[in-house]
Design an enzyme around this catalytic site. Sequence first.
Site, mmCIF file in Angstrom:
data_model
loop_
_atom_site.group_PDB
_atom_site.id
_atom_site.type_symbol
_atom_site.label_atom_id
_atom_site.label_comp_id
_atom_site.label_asym_id
_atom_site.label_seq_id
_atom_site.Cartn_x
_atom_site.Cartn_y
_atom_site.Cartn_z
ATOM 1 N N LEU A 147 0.885 -1.163 0.082
ATOM 2 C CA LEU A 147 0.168 -0.142 0.071
ATOM 3 C C LEU A 147 0.762 1.121 -0.012
ATOM 4 O O LEU A 147 2.034 1.113 0.310
ATOM 5 C CB LEU A 147 -1.053 -0.002 1.257
ATOM 6 C CG LEU A 147 -2.056 -1.027 1.220
ATOM 7 C CD1 LEU A 147 -2.942 -0.639 2.545
ATOM 8 C CD2 LEU A 147 -3.025 -0.665 0.105
ATOM 9 N N CYS A 148 0.297 2.335 -0.246
ATOM 10 C CA CYS A 148 0.981 3.457 -0.454
ATOM 11 C C CYS A 148 1.662 3.787 0.887
ATOM 12 O O CYS A 148 1.166 3.604 2.086
ATOM 13 C CB CYS A 148 -0.269 4.753 -0.498
ATOM 14 S SG CYS A 148 0.578 6.294 -0.334
ATOM 15 N N PRO A 149 2.964 4.306 0.870
ATOM 16 C CA PRO A 149 3.628 4.827 -0.446
ATOM 17 C C PRO A 149 4.540 3.845 -0.893
ATOM 18 O O PRO A 149 5.466 4.100 -1.546
ATOM 19 C CB PRO A 149 4.643 5.884 0.536
ATOM 20 C CG PRO A 149 4.959 5.391 1.678
ATOM 21 C CD PRO A 149 3.659 4.540 2.168
#
Lengths: 193, 80
Positions: free
Chosen positions: B16-18
């Site tokens: 998931l981000c980042p």
Amino acid sequence: MLQETEAGLVSAEGQVTEEAVRRIVREEVEAAFKKDPAKNKAAIIASKGTLDWAYPPLILAATSAALGMETVVFFTFYGLNIITKDFEKKLKIGPTGNPAMPMPMPMPQLLTVMPGMVPMATSMMKSKFKKKNVATIRELIEAAQESDVRLIACQMTMDVFGYEQSDFLDGVEFGGAAMFMSEARKAHTTIFI
Amino acid sequence: MSDIKEDRVFDATGLLCPMPVVKAAKEMKTLEGGQILKLVSTDRGSLADVPAWAEDTGNQLLEHSEGNGVFTFFVKKGEG
């Protein structure tokens, strides 16, 4: 009658037109911006020391380095927690005073101060993040350090809270407000968290 | 299916981000200018993040596609 020359549009009388001047100015500004070193620098302040607030400065720092920016993060006050050697024990979250925090059941604020609520909320958040495969704080710190993000601990608040330099992770630097501001004035991107 | 031939594949599935961008940037450092990285992600945020990252780092997003919740990007490393 306008003619296209190297300098732009020139009238039959040899006058440079307003349009040409505007174009030259625009091109110069664009060229200057491309060369501007400040667009490749970011300076971030991390002032909060709970588990939830440890995420934003580290996420932005690791990302800004991935975008090719020289990045410094200045940890001050409670933000110091994030870069101490035992950050995993120090970073917690509690529901008191945070009605936005999702709870397994609706809970009046008064009950959130009961003993055990902080460890419960902390492990709840950790397990939720793990289930969704969100990076851990450790992974984010490692990603930041690998990409040469400078992590700076505020010496003044260290002294106030009784920290020694040896309490901090390897690679952490130490400095004060002037060190941060000196970086910040050279950076277009400055963020306070 | 794409007919672009990648030099390297980076599988960011599940991240998931980042992390897709952070790890792709690290991977990109090991490529030569002109080489192509194929980035596979399941993070919906990648749709906006990968093009932004590619543009900012002087790399070129050649193509991207989406299917069954999987996002595939072909990014060519800049020469600079």
